[in-house]
Motif scaffolding. Structure first.
Motif, PDB file in Angstrom:
ATOM      1  N   SER A   1       0.858  -1.185   0.000  1.00  0.00           N
ATOM      2  CA  SER A   1       0.000   0.000   0.000  1.00  0.00           C
ATOM      3  C   SER A   1       0.893   1.234   0.000  1.00  0.00           C
ATOM      4  O   SER A   1       2.113   1.124   0.122  1.00  0.00           O
ATOM      5  CB  SER A   1      -0.847   0.058   1.276  1.00  0.00           C
ATOM      6  N   ALA A   2       0.275   2.382  -0.084  1.00  0.00           N
ATOM      7  CA  ALA A   2       0.987   3.642   0.102  1.00  0.00           C
ATOM      8  C   ALA A   2       1.328   3.800   1.580  1.00  0.00           C
ATOM      9  O   ALA A   2       0.727   3.151   2.430  1.00  0.00           O
ATOM     10  CB  ALA A   2       0.099   4.792  -0.349  1.00  0.00           C
TER      11      ALA A   2
ATOM     12  N   GLU B   1       1.408   4.329  -3.983  1.00  0.00           N
ATOM     13  CA  GLU B   1       1.885   2.948  -4.015  1.00  0.00           C
ATOM     14  C   GLU B   1       3.154   2.819  -4.856  1.00  0.00           C
ATOM     15  O   GLU B   1       3.950   1.904  -4.656  1.00  0.00           O
ATOM     16  CB  GLU B   1       0.790   2.022  -4.561  1.00  0.00           C
TER      17      GLU B   1
ATOM     18  N   PHE C   1      -3.650  -1.684  -5.272  1.00  0.00           N
ATOM     19  CA  PHE C   1      -4.722  -0.688  -5.406  1.00  0.00           C
ATOM     20  C   PHE C   1      -4.885  -0.142  -6.818  1.00  0.00           C
ATOM     21  O   PHE C   1      -5.835   0.563  -7.088  1.00  0.00           O
ATOM     22  CB  PHE C   1      -4.407   0.417  -4.379  1.00  0.00           C
TER      23      PHE C   1
ATOM     24  N   THR D   1      -2.567   8.303   0.991  1.00  0.00           N
ATOM     25  CA  THR D   1      -3.710   8.365   0.076  1.00  0.00           C
ATOM     26  C   THR D   1      -4.658   9.503   0.490  1.00  0.00           C
ATOM     27  O   THR D   1      -5.119  10.270  -0.351  1.00  0.00           O
ATOM     28  CB  THR D   1      -4.443   7.011   0.046  1.00  0.00           C
TER      29      THR D   1
ATOM     30  N   ARG E   1     -10.938   2.245  -1.959  1.00  0.00           N
ATOM     31  CA  ARG E   1     -10.133   2.314  -0.756  1.00  0.00           C
ATOM     32  C   ARG E   1      -9.890   0.929  -0.172  1.00  0.00           C
ATOM     33  O   ARG E   1     -10.770   0.087  -0.160  1.00  0.00           O
ATOM     34  CB  ARG E   1     -10.810   3.221   0.300  1.00  0.00           C
ATOM     35  N   GLY E   2      -8.687   0.718   0.288  1.00  0.00           N
ATOM     36  CA  GLY E   2      -8.325  -0.593   0.833  1.00  0.00           C
ATOM     37  C   GLY E   2      -8.069  -1.624  -0.263  1.00  0.00           C
ATOM     38  O   GLY E   2      -7.943  -2.820   0.008  1.00  0.00           O
ATOM     39  N   GLY E   3      -7.954  -1.159  -1.496  1.00  0.00           N
ATOM     40  CA  GLY E   3      -7.896  -2.074  -2.643  1.00  0.00           C
ATOM     41  C   GLY E   3      -6.631  -2.907  -2.777  1.00  0.00           C
ATOM     42  O   GLY E   3      -6.590  -3.850  -3.569  1.00  0.00           O
ATOM     43  N   SER E   4      -5.608  -2.592  -2.005  1.00  0.00           N
ATOM     44  CA  SER E   4      -4.376  -3.389  -2.110  1.00  0.00           C
ATOM     45  C   SER E   4      -4.601  -4.842  -1.703  1.00  0.00           C
ATOM     46  O   SER E   4      -3.936  -5.746  -2.218  1.00  0.00           O
ATOM     47  CB  SER E   4      -3.269  -2.800  -1.231  1.00  0.00           C
ATOM     48  N   ASP E   5      -5.525  -5.060  -0.784  1.00  0.00           N
ATOM     49  CA  ASP E   5      -5.868  -6.443  -0.416  1.00  0.00           C
ATOM     50  C   ASP E   5      -6.345  -7.200  -1.646  1.00  0.00           C
ATOM     51  O   ASP E   5      -5.968  -8.356  -1.874  1.00  0.00           O
ATOM     52  CB  ASP E   5      -7.001  -6.467   0.622  1.00  0.00           C
TER      53      ASP E   5
END
Ligand code: ASP
Ligand code: MG
Length: 413
Positions: free
Chosen positions: A41-42, A74, A136, A47, A150-154
């Motif tokens: 993530s960043a 990121e 993300f 963000t 949001r939270g898209g790195s998962d």
């Protein structure tokens, strides 16, 4: 030798010191002979900072430009981590979403992944590289940068694990796993060794905000074993997978979830006749308000009381709609109550064990809590109660279902 995808969230890469620690961890896995793909993530807060900058320039920036901006966070952490790995003598390469080619649709700021090109990644893995991918973000078919929400790195991590057929997708975060309930509410809350995708979805949507819900859905769909772990403390974390833990050791209930995000609306004294439910809920739906729990009662005078819950933020709008409906239907009264809470017991074991509902209701009765509404699904029973009893309810249920006890103790007994 296995292939592992590891995702580190914003706090785990929030400073150079932390990035160095992540590099230590990743290089240990590499030294053990595993193939490693890292998703970052960043840096924490970045963000939000970027979104703030955008709003200083324009009240409603174009989503396309928002994505160009927020995806930079990121890109910074991928490069820094690759450098930290190189410093340790670990061969590493960073990639942004479009370099990998994480192809998405063109729904800027909330894009969905369509396809991942794994050719380049496989070639690098074969050549012994650790690959560091920006979470993300992706790219649409016209080459525009997109982001996944949001939270898209998962979701990036899970999607990569699925595409590469990785053995496990490890999500490193600031908690050491998924708990039976919120440890801030119940002292005896216990880390679960294992939980199923379905259970995790029910727990996550209720406030155990460890993982992006979409990532869990994705993992379930492609059967990617997910493990939630603490970034800087050693431990096994919690495995989220398709299978239930060993039958003998499985408690019927995985956990107690709850939220305070809902509000209740009641329309009283509606004529009891066909079409009433749709006359009430139709306009609510048209106003784009989501309804959760619904209860209808018939009174002796041929009228009915109709109660349902909506998101608390939607209450004022829903009440407005309902007041209009009440006039049209000649209803007696509309009541709104935002001081409610929803408490749920969750567990796939419910499918094969009866009596969970009655145990839940008697546990609540024992401490004098009145249940206002009930709703059930195959693996979940939820009740709506007065908000002021929320913590008492959660604690009572947690101990009634013996969630504070290690499940292995039970199996041995
Ligand atoms: N940096 C993005 C966010 O804050 C994505 C992520 O952290 O997963 O939402
Ligand atoms: Mg995050």
């Amino acid at each position: 030798m296995s292939l592992i995808v590891q995702k580190f969230g914003g706090t785990s890469v929030g400073s150079i010191e932390r990035i160095e620690q992540v590099a230590d961890k990743v290089s240990r896995f590499r030294a053990d002979g595993h193939g490693v793909v890292v998703v970052v993530s960043a840096m924490s807060g970045e963000t939000n900072r970027l979104i703030g900058l955008a709003h200083e320039v324009q009240e409603r920036p174009l989503p396309r430009e928002m994505d160009v901006l927020v995806s930079t966070g990121e890109q910074v952490t991928t490069a820094l981590l690759a450098m930290a790995l190189d410093k340790r003598g670990v061969k590493a390469k960073s990639y942004n979403g479009s370099q990998v080619r994480i192809l998405t649709d063109d729904a800027h700021t909330k894009a969905r992944i369509r396809e991942i090109d794994d050719a380049r990644l496989h070639a690098d893995l074969d050549a012994g590289y650790v690959i560091v991918v920006a979470g993300f973000q992706g790219v649409d078919e016209h080459g525009n940068i997109t982001t996944l929400g949001r939270g898209g790195s998962d979701t990036t991590a899970v999607a990569l694990a699925a595409a590469l057929k990785a053995d496990e997708c490890q999500i490193y975060t600031d908690v050491d796993g998924v708990y039976t309930t919120d440890p801030r509410v119940v002292d005896g809350a216990r880390r679960l060794e294992q939980i199923t995708f379905e259970e995790m979805l029910e727990m996550a949507s209720m406030g155990s905000k460890v993982l992006q819900i979409r990532a869990v859905e994705f993992a379930g769909k492609y059967n990617v074993p997910l493990r939630v772990l603490h970034s800087f403390q050693d431990g096994p974390g919690t495995l989220i997978s398709l299978e239930e833990a060993n039958e003998m050791e499985t408690p019927t209930i995985a956990g107690i979830a709850f939220n305070r995000d809902e509000a209740k609306l009641t329309i009283l004294g509606v004529p009891d006749m066909p079409g009433v439910a749709s006359k009430i809920l139709g306009p609510v739906g048209e106003a784009n308000i989501e309804v959760d729990v619904i209860v209808q009662n018939v009174a002796e005078d041929n009228t009915t009381d109709f109660t349902f819950t909506v998101g608390r933020v939607d209450l004022p709008r829903a009440e407005e709609v309902l007041n209009r409906v009440a006039v049209e239907l000649g209803a007696r009264e509309v009541r709104a109550d935002s001081k409610i809470a929803k408490v749920s017991v969750v567990g796939v074991g419910m499918r094969s064990h009866s009596g969970v509902a009655s145990q839940m209701f008697s546990a609540l009765a024992d401490v004098g809590i009145n249940i206002q509404m009930i709703t059930t699904s195959e693996i979940k029973i939820s009740v709506i109660i007065d908000e002021k009893f929320l913590e008492l309810a959660v604690r009572s249920l947690h101990s009634s279902f013996e969630l504070d006890k290690e499940p292995t103790d039970e199996a041995a007994a």
